[in-house]
Design a protein around this motif. Structure first.
Motif, PDB file in Angstrom:
ATOM      1  N   ILE A 208      -9.477 -18.269 -20.883  1.00 35.87           N
ATOM      2  CA  ILE A 208      -9.008 -17.582 -19.656  1.00 35.87           C
ATOM      3  C   ILE A 208      -7.818 -17.860 -19.388  1.00 35.87           C
ATOM      4  CG2 ILE A 208      -9.395 -17.110 -16.989  1.00 35.87           C
ATOM      5  CD1 ILE A 208     -11.672 -16.228 -18.700  1.00 35.87           C
ATOM      6  N   VAL A 209      -6.608 -16.852 -19.217  1.00 37.85           N
ATOM      7  CA  VAL A 209      -5.177 -17.165 -18.983  1.00 37.85           C
ATOM      8  C   VAL A 209      -5.020 -16.275 -17.608  1.00 37.85           C
ATOM      9  CG1 VAL A 209      -2.999 -16.609 -19.809  1.00 37.85           C
ATOM     10  CG2 VAL A 209      -4.649 -17.235 -21.339  1.00 37.85           C
ATOM     11  N   ASN A 210      -4.795 -16.997 -16.547  1.00 38.51           N
ATOM     12  CA  ASN A 210      -4.616 -16.328 -15.388  1.00 38.51           C
ATOM     13  C   ASN A 210      -5.586 -15.373 -14.671  1.00 38.51           C
ATOM     14  OD1 ASN A 210      -1.784 -17.453 -15.172  1.00 38.51           O
ATOM     15  ND2 ASN A 210      -0.841 -15.641 -16.371  1.00 38.51           N
ATOM     16  N   GLY A 211      -6.714 -16.091 -15.031  1.00 41.74           N
ATOM     17  CA  GLY A 211      -8.006 -15.331 -14.562  1.00 41.74           C
ATOM     18  C   GLY A 211      -8.451 -14.078 -15.662  1.00 41.74           C
ATOM     19  N   ARG A 212      -7.855 -13.908 -16.469  1.00 38.35           N
ATOM     20  CA  ARG A 212      -8.272 -12.815 -17.337  1.00 38.35           C
ATOM     21  C   ARG A 212      -8.542 -13.403 -18.855  1.00 38.35           C
ATOM     22  NH1 ARG A 212      -3.373  -8.846 -18.299  1.00 38.35           N
ATOM     23  NH2 ARG A 212      -3.891  -8.196 -16.152  1.00 38.35           N
ATOM     24  N   PRO A 213      -9.562 -12.848 -19.415  1.00 38.24           N
ATOM     25  CA  PRO A 213     -10.098 -13.218 -20.580  1.00 38.24           C
ATOM     26  C   PRO A 213      -9.110 -12.579 -21.757  1.00 38.24           C
ATOM     27  CG  PRO A 213     -11.482 -11.530 -19.976  1.00 38.24           C
ATOM     28  CD  PRO A 213     -10.454 -11.759 -18.759  1.00 38.24           C
ATOM     29  N   THR A 214      -9.008 -13.558 -22.582  1.00 34.57           N
ATOM     30  CA  THR A 214      -8.052 -13.228 -23.848  1.00 34.57           C
ATOM     31  C   THR A 214      -8.486 -14.219 -25.138  1.00 34.57           C
ATOM     32  OG1 THR A 214      -5.809 -12.988 -24.343  1.00 34.57           O
ATOM     33  CG2 THR A 214      -6.207 -14.968 -23.107  1.00 34.57           C
ATOM     34  N   TRP A 215      -7.945 -13.601 -26.367  1.00 32.35           N
ATOM     35  CA  TRP A 215      -8.139 -14.316 -27.542  1.00 32.35           C
ATOM     36  C   TRP A 215      -6.910 -14.994 -28.060  1.00 32.35           C
ATOM     37  CZ3 TRP A 215     -12.778 -14.530 -29.257  1.00 32.35           C
ATOM     38  CH2 TRP A 215     -14.017 -13.447 -29.073  1.00 32.35           C
ATOM     39  N   SER A 216      -7.141 -15.977 -28.374  1.00 33.13           N
ATOM     40  CA  SER A 216      -5.943 -16.932 -29.362  1.00 33.13           C
ATOM     41  C   SER A 216      -6.421 -17.078 -30.631  1.00 33.13           C
ATOM     42  CB  SER A 216      -5.751 -18.187 -28.430  1.00 33.13           C
ATOM     43  OG  SER A 216      -6.863 -19.154 -28.409  1.00 33.13           O
ATOM     44  N   ASN A 217      -5.614 -17.318 -31.649  1.00 34.24           N
ATOM     45  CA  ASN A 217      -5.898 -17.376 -33.059  1.00 34.24           C
ATOM     46  C   ASN A 217      -5.092 -18.418 -33.713  1.00 34.24           C
ATOM     47  OD1 ASN A 217      -3.947 -14.913 -32.577  1.00 34.24           O
ATOM     48  ND2 ASN A 217      -3.887 -15.296 -34.838  1.00 34.24           N
ATOM     49  N   VAL A 218      -5.595 -18.869 -34.756  1.00 34.17           N
ATOM     50  CA  VAL A 218      -5.023 -19.753 -35.704  1.00 34.17           C
ATOM     51  C   VAL A 218      -5.313 -19.179 -37.172  1.00 34.17           C
ATOM     52  CG1 VAL A 218      -5.066 -21.678 -34.212  1.00 34.17           C
ATOM     53  CG2 VAL A 218      -6.895 -21.283 -35.587  1.00 34.17           C
ATOM     54  N   PRO A 219      -4.698 -19.772 -37.965  1.00 38.98           N
ATOM     55  CA  PRO A 219      -5.018 -19.195 -39.476  1.00 38.98           C
ATOM     56  C   PRO A 219      -6.373 -19.896 -39.927  1.00 38.98           C
ATOM     57  CG  PRO A 219      -2.540 -19.970 -39.290  1.00 38.98           C
ATOM     58  CD  PRO A 219      -3.469 -20.342 -38.057  1.00 38.98           C
ATOM     59  N   TYR A 220      -6.927 -19.148 -40.506  1.00 43.53           N
ATOM     60  CA  TYR A 220      -8.352 -19.636 -41.033  1.00 43.53           C
ATOM     61  C   TYR A 220      -8.626 -19.499 -42.452  1.00 43.53           C
ATOM     62  CZ  TYR A 220     -13.701 -19.848 -40.884  1.00 43.53           C
ATOM     63  OH  TYR A 220     -14.895 -20.400 -41.372  1.00 43.53           O
ATOM     64  N   ASN A 221      -8.636 -20.596 -42.997  1.00 46.86           N
ATOM     65  CA  ASN A 221      -8.795 -20.683 -44.656  1.00 46.86           C
ATOM     66  C   ASN A 221     -10.152 -21.655 -44.995  1.00 46.86           C
ATOM     67  OD1 ASN A 221      -6.587 -19.142 -45.554  1.00 46.86           O
ATOM     68  ND2 ASN A 221      -5.298 -20.934 -44.477  1.00 46.86           N
ATOM     69  N   PRO A 222     -11.244 -20.997 -44.783  1.00 50.71           N
ATOM     70  CA  PRO A 222     -12.393 -21.869 -45.136  1.00 50.71           C
ATOM     71  C   PRO A 222     -12.491 -22.365 -46.516  1.00 50.71           C
ATOM     72  CG  PRO A 222     -13.107 -19.451 -44.925  1.00 50.71           C
ATOM     73  CD  PRO A 222     -11.667 -19.634 -44.610  1.00 50.71           C
ATOM     74  N   SER A 223     -12.749 -23.612 -46.734  1.00 51.37           N
ATOM     75  CA  SER A 223     -12.829 -24.156 -47.946  1.00 51.37           C
ATOM     76  C   SER A 223     -14.267 -24.053 -48.783  1.00 51.37           C
ATOM     77  CB  SER A 223     -12.473 -25.543 -47.938  1.00 51.37           C
ATOM     78  OG  SER A 223     -13.596 -26.177 -47.151  1.00 51.37           O
ATOM     79  N   ALA A 224     -15.305 -23.532 -48.098  1.00 49.42           N
ATOM     80  CA  ALA A 224     -16.376 -23.336 -48.618  1.00 49.42           C
ATOM     81  C   ALA A 224     -16.565 -21.835 -49.071  1.00 49.42           C
ATOM     82  CB  ALA A 224     -17.656 -23.668 -47.561  1.00 49.42           C
ATOM     83  N   THR A 225     -17.055 -21.690 -50.262  1.00 47.02           N
ATOM     84  CA  THR A 225     -17.409 -20.236 -50.824  1.00 47.02           C
ATOM     85  C   THR A 225     -19.143 -20.477 -50.984  1.00 47.02           C
ATOM     86  OG1 THR A 225     -17.305 -21.061 -52.986  1.00 47.02           O
ATOM     87  CG2 THR A 225     -15.172 -20.113 -51.883  1.00 47.02           C
ATOM     88  N   PHE A 226     -19.435 -19.201 -51.366  1.00 47.44           N
ATOM     89  CA  PHE A 226     -20.975 -19.049 -51.719  1.00 47.44           C
ATOM     90  C   PHE A 226     -21.143 -19.931 -53.081  1.00 47.44           C
ATOM     91  CE2 PHE A 226     -21.076 -15.240 -49.347  1.00 47.44           C
ATOM     92  CZ  PHE A 226     -22.394 -15.560 -48.432  1.00 47.44           C
ATOM     93  N   ASP A 227     -20.343 -20.302 -53.816  1.00 46.85           N
ATOM     94  CA  ASP A 227     -20.391 -21.352 -54.873  1.00 46.85           C
ATOM     95  C   ASP A 227     -20.757 -22.663 -54.254  1.00 46.85           C
ATOM     96  OD1 ASP A 227     -20.058 -19.208 -56.771  1.00 46.85           O
ATOM     97  OD2 ASP A 227     -17.856 -19.636 -56.934  1.00 46.85           O
ATOM     98  N   HIS A 228     -20.311 -22.924 -53.112  1.00 54.59           N
ATOM     99  CA  HIS A 228     -20.572 -24.412 -52.841  1.00 54.59           C
ATOM    100  C   HIS A 228     -21.616 -24.509 -51.761  1.00 54.59           C
ATOM    101  CE1 HIS A 228     -15.921 -24.083 -53.470  1.00 54.59           C
ATOM    102  NE2 HIS A 228     -16.359 -25.436 -54.157  1.00 54.59           N
ATOM    103  N   LEU A 229     -22.278 -23.443 -51.517  1.00 51.53           N
ATOM    104  CA  LEU A 229     -23.377 -23.469 -50.750  1.00 51.53           C
ATOM    105  C   LEU A 229     -24.765 -24.189 -51.326  1.00 51.53           C
ATOM    106  CD1 LEU A 229     -23.365 -20.284 -48.571  1.00 51.53           C
ATOM    107  CD2 LEU A 229     -23.270 -22.473 -47.636  1.00 51.53           C
ATOM    108  N   ALA A 230     -25.287 -25.066 -50.535  1.00 49.15           N
ATOM    109  CA  ALA A 230     -26.570 -25.646 -51.219  1.00 49.15           C
ATOM    110  C   ALA A 230     -27.640 -25.072 -50.777  1.00 49.15           C
ATOM    111  CB  ALA A 230     -26.489 -27.120 -51.261  1.00 49.15           C
ATOM    112  N   MET A 231     -28.202 -24.076 -51.265  1.00 46.65           N
ATOM    113  CA  MET A 231     -29.426 -23.407 -51.023  1.00 46.65           C
ATOM    114  C   MET A 231     -29.951 -22.460 -52.334  1.00 46.65           C
ATOM    115  SD  MET A 231     -27.536 -19.839 -49.268  1.00 46.65           S
ATOM    116  CE  MET A 231     -29.360 -19.494 -48.631  1.00 46.65           C
ATOM    117  N   ASP A 232     -31.185 -22.055 -52.049  1.00 44.09           N
ATOM    118  CA  ASP A 232     -31.888 -21.339 -53.161  1.00 44.09           C
ATOM    119  C   ASP A 232     -31.136 -20.198 -53.754  1.00 44.09           C
ATOM    120  OD1 ASP A 232     -34.731 -20.716 -54.371  1.00 44.09           O
ATOM    121  OD2 ASP A 232     -33.902 -18.864 -53.744  1.00 44.09           O
TER     122      ASP A 232
END
Length: 499
Positions: free
Chosen positions: A191-215
């Motif tokens: 909330i900024v001045n009573g108004r909903p808003t988005w803020s953002n940062v760069p997103y570079n996830p290190s995990a890929t499907f190759d790293h997922l431990a699953m069936d």
């Protein structure tokens, strides 16, 4: 001289007569005359003024959705047209080069040229519509406030050129620049001045499907489903459905739900919007936030079971009037009556965004909910067609362990694999716990690093060196032995009855 004086005296007498006549006229005549004058004066000024202008506000008149053309102009101005401005703004870029991002400051004007036409841009700040009057605020923001805007001024003879070619060219350049500089972003709402808003940062996830431990079969199924969704625009249009998809990730803590979201974002190259319902005032703010999300995005609500969504006053009164009996489908979730977080968003408001009228606003969006207690969720939330896929992320078993060993230790086989696999099948151990045991200890990493320094060269050039292979094997032996002892201890504890 005397003649001039007489002329002025005569003019004064005439004006006095007009004033007397005006005062004798009825009031409705005054109002009509004022209306005619107020209409004719701007028309006359417009006729003699050779310039026209176009206003590009930051938000629409209803203040419900951000104006994308404003963003397009901002990007265009920052990239190619800042000459002539005496005051600029500079922010640090998150790119690899850390280049500063330069933009136009408020109340600054720059000139531009297009096909021989000269135009001028000015960034105008927020302003009150009724200056000098008392401003009434609503939820902390001015109810009568003009948003920021770009003002474009040009000669009227260039009107068609500006509207039909110049502005569309800015939009095209904006799309090209966005595509060239595309970086995944992680958004969060506040909330900024009573108004909903988005803020953002760069997103570079290190995990890929190759790293997922699953069936492996389940992983391939998820990848194929995401691929079909990404390529399915024509199909969704053909069947008359909004181009969206819902996933529910459920399982105990530490089983990789957040890692799965990162892998999905990496695979699709989508932005991620982490939606915090507890900081939203109500359904109207939820709709506003949803409308400001971009296409090709993943909207995430984590730990949906830990959020307490309030009922509206009307529903509370109705339930009380019925002796405490009511339709609990309007409550999202309440865990052990413990208030973990409160929101004025109702379940119906959330469902309307996901699968109702508002779901058609925008396209190519994925909704991902995570929960540790799928059995406590409202059936209306997870019914078929709303949550298209329910994905269970469970405890680590033999196949998932081999994948983790390949990732962390770079080995495909070991004498302890069989025993560790049997222990994992007999205990409830999460992939996070197994991964922690398989991480090389600092001393092992330092020792391998010293060997590489002594040998010299890149790791790929010395991979066959017996000394290096021995060091890595010894580190892997230590990790696997530690994991085996941990699993044995966990098996004994689970077999021991509580006192």
């Amino acid at each position: 001289m005397a003649l001039s004086v007489e002329k002025w005296v005569g003019f004064g007498s005439a004006m006095a007569g007009v004033g007397l006549l005006w005062s004798r006229m009825p009031e409705h005549f005054h109002e009509e005359a004022r209306y005619i004058i107020s209409s004719l004066v701007p028309m006359a000024m417009s006729y003699f003024n050779p310039y026209e202008q176009v206003i590009v506000p930051e938000y629409g008149d209803e203040r419900f959705r951000r104006n994308k053309l404003f963003d397009a102009v901002s990007t265009y101005m920052s990239s190619v047209r800042l000459e002539g401005a005496s005051r600029l703004k500079a922010e640090l870029s998150y790119s690899s080069k850390d280049d500063p991002v330069i933009s136009l400051d408020e109340n600054q004007e720059v000139a531009d040229s297009f096909d021989g036409a000269r135009v001028w841009w000015r960034l105008c700040p927020k302003a009150s519509k009724n200056r000098g009057s008392t401003i009434i605020t609503l939820h902390g923001r001015d109810a009568d406030e003009e948003p920021r805007c770009y003002r474009l001024v040009f000669h009227k003879r260039h009107r068609q050129l500006v509207l039909s070619k110049y502005l569309p060219s800015i939009i095209q350049q904006w799309r090209v620049l966005i595509a060239e500089n595309k970086k995944r972003q992680l958004f969060t709402n506040h909330i900024v001045n009573g108004r909903p808003t988005w803020s953002n940062v760069p997103y570079n996830p290190s995990a890929t499907f190759d790293h997922l431990a699953m069936d492996h079969a389940k992983k391939v199924e998820i990848i194929n489903d995401l691929t079909a969704f990404k390529m399915g625009q024509d199909y969704y249009s053909k069947v008359g459905k909004a181009w969206k998809r819902g996933y529910l990730l459920y399982g105990p803590p530490g089983t990789g739900k957040s890692t799965m979201i990162g892998a999905m974002a990496d695979f699709l190259d989508y932005d991620v919007y982490d939606l915090d319902l507890t900081s939203i005032n109500g359904n109207a703010d939820l709709r506003k936030l949803f409308l400001e999300t971009t296409d090709k995005s993943i909207i995430v609500i984590e730990d949906i079971d830990a959020i307490d969504v309030e009922l509206s006053t009307k529903r509370k009164e109705g339930k009380a009037a019925n002796g405490g009996e009511g339709n609990d489908n309007h409550v999202l979730i309440k865990v052990c009556d413990k208030e973990i977080g409160k929101s004025k968003v109702t379940l119906s408001g959330l469902l309307n965004i996901m699968d109702g009228l508002w779901s058609a606003c925008g396209s190519e969006r994925i909704f991902v909910f995570t929960t540790n207690h799928v059995d406590q969720l409202d059936p209306a939330l997870i019914r078929s067609g709303r949550m298209d896929k329910l994905i269970e992320l469970s405890y680590c078993r033999s196949e998932a362990f081999k994948m983790l060993a390949k990732t962390y230790l770079e080995i495909d086989d070991h004498s302890l694999f069989g025993e560790i696999g049997r222990l994992l099948d007999e205990t409830n151990t999460t992939p996070a716990e197994v991964a922690d045991s398989l991480m090389l200890r600092r001393e092992s990493n330092d020792e391998i690093g010293r060997v590489l320094d002594e040998i010299g060269g890149a790791p790929a050039d010395v991979a066959d060196n017996l000394m290096l292979r021995w060091k890595r094997k010894r580190a892997a032996d230590e990790c696997l032995e530690s994991l085996r002892e941990t699993l044995k201890k966990a098996k004994m504890e689970s077999a021991t009855p509580p006192i």
